[in-house]
Scaffold this motif. Sequence first.
Motif, PDB file in Angstrom:
ATOM      1  N   GLY A  46      56.056  27.771 -30.624  1.00 52.34           N
ATOM      2  CA  GLY A  46      54.846  28.254 -31.283  1.00 52.34           C
ATOM      3  C   GLY A  46      54.366  29.513 -30.614  1.00 52.34           C
ATOM      4  O   GLY A  46      54.360  29.610 -29.393  1.00 52.34           O
ATOM      5  N   VAL A  51      52.236  30.468 -25.756  1.00 50.55           N
ATOM      6  CA  VAL A  51      53.063  31.328 -24.925  1.00 50.55           C
ATOM      7  C   VAL A  51      52.360  31.643 -23.604  1.00 50.55           C
ATOM      8  O   VAL A  51      51.928  32.742 -23.359  1.00 50.55           O
ATOM      9  CB  VAL A  51      53.431  32.615 -25.673  1.00 50.55           C
ATOM     10  CG1 VAL A  51      54.500  32.341 -26.684  1.00 50.55           C
ATOM     11  CG2 VAL A  51      52.219  33.208 -26.379  1.00 50.55           C
ATOM     12  N   LYS A  88      55.239  42.073 -25.091  1.00 52.42           N
ATOM     13  CA  LYS A  88      55.521  41.354 -23.857  1.00 52.42           C
ATOM     14  C   LYS A  88      56.372  40.116 -24.133  1.00 52.42           C
ATOM     15  O   LYS A  88      57.101  39.651 -23.273  1.00 52.42           O
ATOM     16  CB  LYS A  88      54.200  40.947 -23.196  1.00 52.42           C
ATOM     17  CG  LYS A  88      54.316  40.646 -21.729  1.00 52.42           C
ATOM     18  CD  LYS A  88      52.961  40.523 -21.067  1.00 52.42           C
ATOM     19  CE  LYS A  88      53.119  40.143 -19.610  1.00 52.42           C
ATOM     20  NZ  LYS A  88      51.845  40.034 -18.904  1.00 52.42           N
ATOM     21  N   MET A  89      56.278  39.584 -25.332  1.00 57.78           N
ATOM     22  CA  MET A  89      56.973  38.333 -25.647  1.00 57.78           C
ATOM     23  C   MET A  89      58.333  38.588 -26.276  1.00 57.78           C
ATOM     24  O   MET A  89      59.191  37.722 -26.265  1.00 57.78           O
ATOM     25  CB  MET A  89      56.084  37.512 -26.589  1.00 57.78           C
ATOM     26  CG  MET A  89      56.537  36.087 -26.835  1.00 57.78           C
ATOM     27  SD  MET A  89      56.568  35.107 -25.324  1.00 57.78           S
ATOM     28  CE  MET A  89      57.506  33.683 -25.874  1.00 57.78           C
ATOM     29  N   PRO A 125      57.243  31.341 -20.606  1.00 56.79           N
ATOM     30  CA  PRO A 125      56.319  31.217 -21.734  1.00 56.79           C
ATOM     31  C   PRO A 125      56.814  30.330 -22.882  1.00 56.79           C
ATOM     32  O   PRO A 125      56.004  29.967 -23.718  1.00 56.79           O
ATOM     33  CB  PRO A 125      56.174  32.659 -22.223  1.00 56.79           C
ATOM     34  CG  PRO A 125      57.383  33.357 -21.756  1.00 56.79           C
ATOM     35  CD  PRO A 125      57.820  32.682 -20.521  1.00 56.79           C
ATOM     36  N   VAL A 158      50.447  33.541 -15.699  1.00 57.56           N
ATOM     37  CA  VAL A 158      50.797  34.875 -16.185  1.00 57.56           C
ATOM     38  C   VAL A 158      50.351  34.943 -17.637  1.00 57.56           C
ATOM     39  O   VAL A 158      50.698  34.075 -18.437  1.00 57.56           O
ATOM     40  CB  VAL A 158      52.309  35.138 -16.075  1.00 57.56           C
ATOM     41  CG1 VAL A 158      52.640  36.520 -16.594  1.00 57.56           C
ATOM     42  CG2 VAL A 158      52.765  34.986 -14.644  1.00 57.56           C
ATOM     43  N   PHE A 159      49.572  35.972 -17.931  1.00 57.72           N
ATOM     44  CA  PHE A 159      48.981  36.055 -19.265  1.00 57.72           C
ATOM     45  C   PHE A 159      49.648  37.161 -20.078  1.00 57.72           C
ATOM     46  O   PHE A 159      50.555  37.831 -19.618  1.00 57.72           O
ATOM     47  CB  PHE A 159      47.497  36.407 -19.168  1.00 57.72           C
ATOM     48  CG  PHE A 159      46.703  35.500 -18.306  1.00 57.72           C
ATOM     49  CD1 PHE A 159      46.092  34.395 -18.849  1.00 57.72           C
ATOM     50  CD2 PHE A 159      46.544  35.747 -16.956  1.00 57.72           C
ATOM     51  CE1 PHE A 159      45.322  33.563 -18.067  1.00 57.72           C
ATOM     52  CE2 PHE A 159      45.782  34.914 -16.177  1.00 57.72           C
ATOM     53  CZ  PHE A 159      45.179  33.823 -16.721  1.00 57.72           C
ATOM     54  N   GLY A 160      49.119  37.362 -21.261  1.00 54.67           N
ATOM     55  CA  GLY A 160      49.423  38.564 -22.030  1.00 54.67           C
ATOM     56  C   GLY A 160      50.532  38.406 -23.049  1.00 54.67           C
ATOM     57  O   GLY A 160      50.816  39.342 -23.775  1.00 54.67           O
ATOM     58  N   TYR A 161      51.158  37.239 -23.120  1.00 49.63           N
ATOM     59  CA  TYR A 161      52.226  37.092 -24.098  1.00 49.63           C
ATOM     60  C   TYR A 161      51.686  37.012 -25.527  1.00 49.63           C
ATOM     61  O   TYR A 161      52.446  37.041 -26.481  1.00 49.63           O
ATOM     62  CB  TYR A 161      53.082  35.863 -23.773  1.00 49.63           C
ATOM     63  CG  TYR A 161      53.838  36.024 -22.482  1.00 49.63           C
ATOM     64  CD1 TYR A 161      54.976  36.809 -22.440  1.00 49.63           C
ATOM     65  CD2 TYR A 161      53.405  35.437 -21.305  1.00 49.63           C
ATOM     66  CE1 TYR A 161      55.670  36.998 -21.266  1.00 49.63           C
ATOM     67  CE2 TYR A 161      54.083  35.613 -20.119  1.00 49.63           C
ATOM     68  CZ  TYR A 161      55.212  36.394 -20.107  1.00 49.63           C
ATOM     69  OH  TYR A 161      55.882  36.577 -18.943  1.00 49.63           O
ATOM     70  N   LEU A 162      50.392  36.852 -25.641  1.00 51.93           N
ATOM     71  CA  LEU A 162      49.792  36.895 -26.979  1.00 51.93           C
ATOM     72  C   LEU A 162      48.633  37.894 -26.987  1.00 51.93           C
ATOM     73  O   LEU A 162      47.668  37.729 -27.696  1.00 51.93           O
ATOM     74  CB  LEU A 162      49.311  35.499 -27.399  1.00 51.93           C
ATOM     75  CG  LEU A 162      48.963  35.334 -28.874  1.00 51.93           C
ATOM     76  CD1 LEU A 162      50.121  35.672 -29.751  1.00 51.93           C
ATOM     77  CD2 LEU A 162      48.473  33.954 -29.172  1.00 51.93           C
ATOM     78  N   ILE A 176      47.126  42.376 -15.796  1.00 51.71           N
ATOM     79  CA  ILE A 176      47.051  40.976 -16.189  1.00 51.71           C
ATOM     80  C   ILE A 176      47.515  40.754 -17.629  1.00 51.71           C
ATOM     81  O   ILE A 176      48.302  39.853 -17.889  1.00 51.71           O
ATOM     82  CB  ILE A 176      45.632  40.421 -15.934  1.00 51.71           C
ATOM     83  CG1 ILE A 176      45.567  38.927 -16.146  1.00 51.71           C
ATOM     84  CG2 ILE A 176      44.596  41.125 -16.786  1.00 51.71           C
ATOM     85  CD1 ILE A 176      44.354  38.294 -15.541  1.00 51.71           C
ATOM     86  N   LEU A 177      47.094  41.591 -18.561  1.00 50.17           N
ATOM     87  CA  LEU A 177      47.487  41.359 -19.956  1.00 50.17           C
ATOM     88  C   LEU A 177      48.720  42.179 -20.325  1.00 50.17           C
ATOM     89  O   LEU A 177      49.603  41.696 -21.020  1.00 50.17           O
ATOM     90  CB  LEU A 177      46.327  41.690 -20.889  1.00 50.17           C
ATOM     91  CG  LEU A 177      45.109  40.779 -20.734  1.00 50.17           C
ATOM     92  CD1 LEU A 177      43.985  41.221 -21.638  1.00 50.17           C
ATOM     93  CD2 LEU A 177      45.452  39.340 -21.039  1.00 50.17           C
ATOM     94  N   MET A 178      48.751  43.433 -19.881  1.00 48.07           N
ATOM     95  CA  MET A 178      49.950  44.232 -20.093  1.00 48.07           C
ATOM     96  C   MET A 178      50.878  44.014 -18.899  1.00 48.07           C
ATOM     97  O   MET A 178      50.513  43.375 -17.926  1.00 48.07           O
ATOM     98  CB  MET A 178      49.606  45.708 -20.232  1.00 48.07           C
ATOM     99  CG  MET A 178      48.628  45.994 -21.352  1.00 48.07           C
ATOM    100  SD  MET A 178      49.150  45.359 -22.954  1.00 48.07           S
ATOM    101  CE  MET A 178      50.455  46.481 -23.381  1.00 48.07           C
ATOM    102  N   TRP A 179      52.073  44.564 -18.992  1.00 49.34           N
ATOM    103  CA  TRP A 179      53.018  44.370 -17.907  1.00 49.34           C
ATOM    104  C   TRP A 179      52.904  45.501 -16.891  1.00 49.34           C
ATOM    105  O   TRP A 179      52.414  46.581 -17.214  1.00 49.34           O
ATOM    106  CB  TRP A 179      54.437  44.263 -18.440  1.00 49.34           C
ATOM    107  CG  TRP A 179      54.872  45.464 -19.218  1.00 49.34           C
ATOM    108  CD1 TRP A 179      55.489  46.563 -18.735  1.00 49.34           C
ATOM    109  CD2 TRP A 179      54.720  45.685 -20.624  1.00 49.34           C
ATOM    110  NE1 TRP A 179      55.735  47.459 -19.734  1.00 49.34           N
ATOM    111  CE2 TRP A 179      55.265  46.957 -20.910  1.00 49.34           C
ATOM    112  CE3 TRP A 179      54.169  44.941 -21.672  1.00 49.34           C
ATOM    113  CZ2 TRP A 179      55.276  47.486 -22.198  1.00 49.34           C
ATOM    114  CZ3 TRP A 179      54.185  45.481 -22.935  1.00 49.34           C
ATOM    115  CH2 TRP A 179      54.735  46.725 -23.187  1.00 49.34           C
ATOM    116  N   THR A 192      54.383  39.839 -29.758  1.00 47.39           N
ATOM    117  CA  THR A 192      53.889  40.929 -28.927  1.00 47.39           C
ATOM    118  C   THR A 192      55.051  41.559 -28.179  1.00 47.39           C
ATOM    119  O   THR A 192      56.117  40.962 -28.030  1.00 47.39           O
ATOM    120  CB  THR A 192      52.858  40.423 -27.914  1.00 47.39           C
ATOM    121  OG1 THR A 192      53.493  39.465 -27.084  1.00 47.39           O
ATOM    122  CG2 THR A 192      51.676  39.800 -28.592  1.00 47.39           C
TER     123      THR A 192
END
Lengths: 217, 581
Positions: A44, B234, A89-90, B226, B252-256, B131-134, A87
């Motif tokens: 998901g 994610v 990043k994903m 993720p 680790v954040f930012g995948y969405l 944190i949100l971007m790489w 995204t």
Amino acid sequence: MANEDLQIPGYEIPPEMQGQVAVTTLDRIYNWGRKNSLWPMMFGLACCAIEMIATAASRFDFARFGMEVMRPSPRQADVMIVSGTVTKKMVPQIVRLYNQMPEPKYVVAMGACASGGGPFKEGYNVVSGIDKFIPVDVYIPGCPPTPQALINGLMMLQKKVERESLRTARWYSREPAPAIPVPVLGPDLMDPRRYDEIRAYTLSKRNQQTTEEQTEA
Amino acid sequence: MAESPVVGTQLNLLDHFPEWLKKDERPGFEGYIVPAEHLLEFAHALRDRFGYDLLSSVTGVDYLPEGKMEVVYHALQTTGGPVLNFKVQVDRQNPVVPSVVSIWPGADFQEREAWDLLGIRFEGHPDLRRILMWEGFAGHPLRKDWKEPYFEEEAKPYKSRWPEGHVQRAEDRHPLHDNVDYPAGFDPDSWSPETADDVLYKTYQSIMEGSDSELHTDRMIVNLGPQHPSTHGVFRMVVVLDGETVVDVKPVFGYLHRNHEKIGERCTWLQIMPFTDRLDYISSMSNNFGYALAVERLMGIKPPERAEYIRVMMAELTRIVSHLISIGFLLNDLGAYFTPSLYALEERELILDIFEAVSGSRMMCNYFRFGGVARDLPEGVLDKVKELVFERLPRKIDEFDRYLTRNEIVRVRTEGVGVLTAEQAIALSATGPILRASGVPYDIRRADPYSIYDRFDFDVVVRYHGDVYDRYLVRLEEIRQSIRILQQVVRDIPEGPVQTGKPQWQVRVPAGESYGRVEGPKGELGYYIVSNGKPNPWRYHVRAPSFVNLTSLAQMARGGKVADIVVILGSIDIVLGEVDR
């Protein structure tokens, strides 16, 4: 019901055997078996995933179509339902997951974001549709698509499976399909297949800047 | 702690710091302006002398025309009362602000976010990474002079679409035909920086070496996510393990990360409403609520009576949905695979039917408007709600209670797991059920009432052990309290209009700032908006409860077993749309 699907017309089945025996082709029985046991990957991404869960729950219940076996591992899955915004990043992870799925494999782009970026398309971290990276079989519109729409999309996929043939299937061809190169996260998302284009672009950008500086000077 | 904290409105902080503290005197703005060099002194005083023990939100605003960067803080007293707003202004060219993590550890992720998106450096922050971007991404996207690859115009509606209505694809305009852009002269083959993961693993160096167990076992780093069935989306956790014991964990954040705030700054005020639905996509109605409140505060309007009741009704139904899902999926994480969730989803569907009837959509309701709601309740909906809150739901909640609360497996797996004390919860800025399960009875509906919540009779649910089991109990009991509120709502709802004035697609919002907050199902959901009188917000920031609540994940998980991390994460109840925005 199953026999009617399988039986090819032109062969007389004695009345006492009807419902038990069918004359069919290898293609048909192969596809019939596959289309009724498509295992989706438990995967998901965003809002659409919640509707996917709702589709799996008791009210809509896609177990009726042989799809209830959600596999968290790509190695055991047949269908990847890309359920939500992809995204930058994903996307390397998604491509990697796709590469890890065994053939035959299918991709369903669920919802506006997975199909083309959706409401978030203009965002700097959003990919305009997963089909920029992996081949998509069925697109389902909606934001999010209702469970009915998802089931409709999955039935479309079943119809697609039905029309395939053992002779032309890519997973039985001599050359296996090559793995898709995994995108790289640089100053922005970089697709290894497009490095030449990127280089040409950044070069022209620099040339433009220098001419601008010269005209200013 | 202060001996007797004074309620913020009566408190004049200028008397205490006359030399350097200033009132924010821009029209429409409130709060104080603190010089950067006095920030830590001020923060210490706020926390220890004036009782502002919980720092709710930290964010930045880029005032490009003035050449300033501003960091905006919102602090609150857990004894109740309105939030206190104070700001630090720094030069835009070199924005450096002292970090308040040493005073309020809950600022950790939010300061990292301000660094990532706005490029404000926080001096003294223990781990200032993106944190949100790489790591390696070019630029700080929320700066006003940073343009995204598909940039068309500063503000919507774009001239290409309206009024002429020429439609062109963004891909066709961009030379690379894609949503990407690179610095001039950049060669992709030469790209070999330290990847974000290397930077992250490096922060673990000290604890990787210092194993103090008798067996001298190696410590190892394990990545969850993720793509992992237990992370509710994610989300990724990087865990350091000593055997099976958790030494440390970093999310680790930012995948969405869907660039909610950047898109919000381009949109008109009303165009943002559908985007708020997609924040916490399980509870879209309460997201609408918070945003509508923030804008209405700035516009100075109030919805009519009937609309207020409808709003409360929808918000409480949303809370029931969210808590039901949270309980159902917590059981998933415990290994009771999918059956409890099916029970929860069954009730959810009935409530979604109501949402679909009033708004036309099951999940993305987009139902609230400034000064009311989009349309009145259709015929028959009120009867459906009555049936639900008087007959069906109380029965079903009792059923949940009967199956789960005294279940031995549930208790063994959750009691004493993931403990967060009251002091820790406050310090780490936890809100919502997490804070209340740790023994702090803080609920914005009571502490700083909004809408018409002061009229209803309900209890603020509180439990005292701060473990996963108590968080489950708090949620279960809050469903009961929501049902209680709903019973009063359907009893008292008046007839009348549902919208103040004429419905408008382009509202006029006067210049100024506003922070609207509601008690969302996950915690304090706050919207910080800055208007300069134009049809689009200058700044639009969401203080997302799931995101801030995750600050306490490491505290809860340390010293426990790796299997418990999954349960602890389930008990925090995150929704990734809101965590990453």
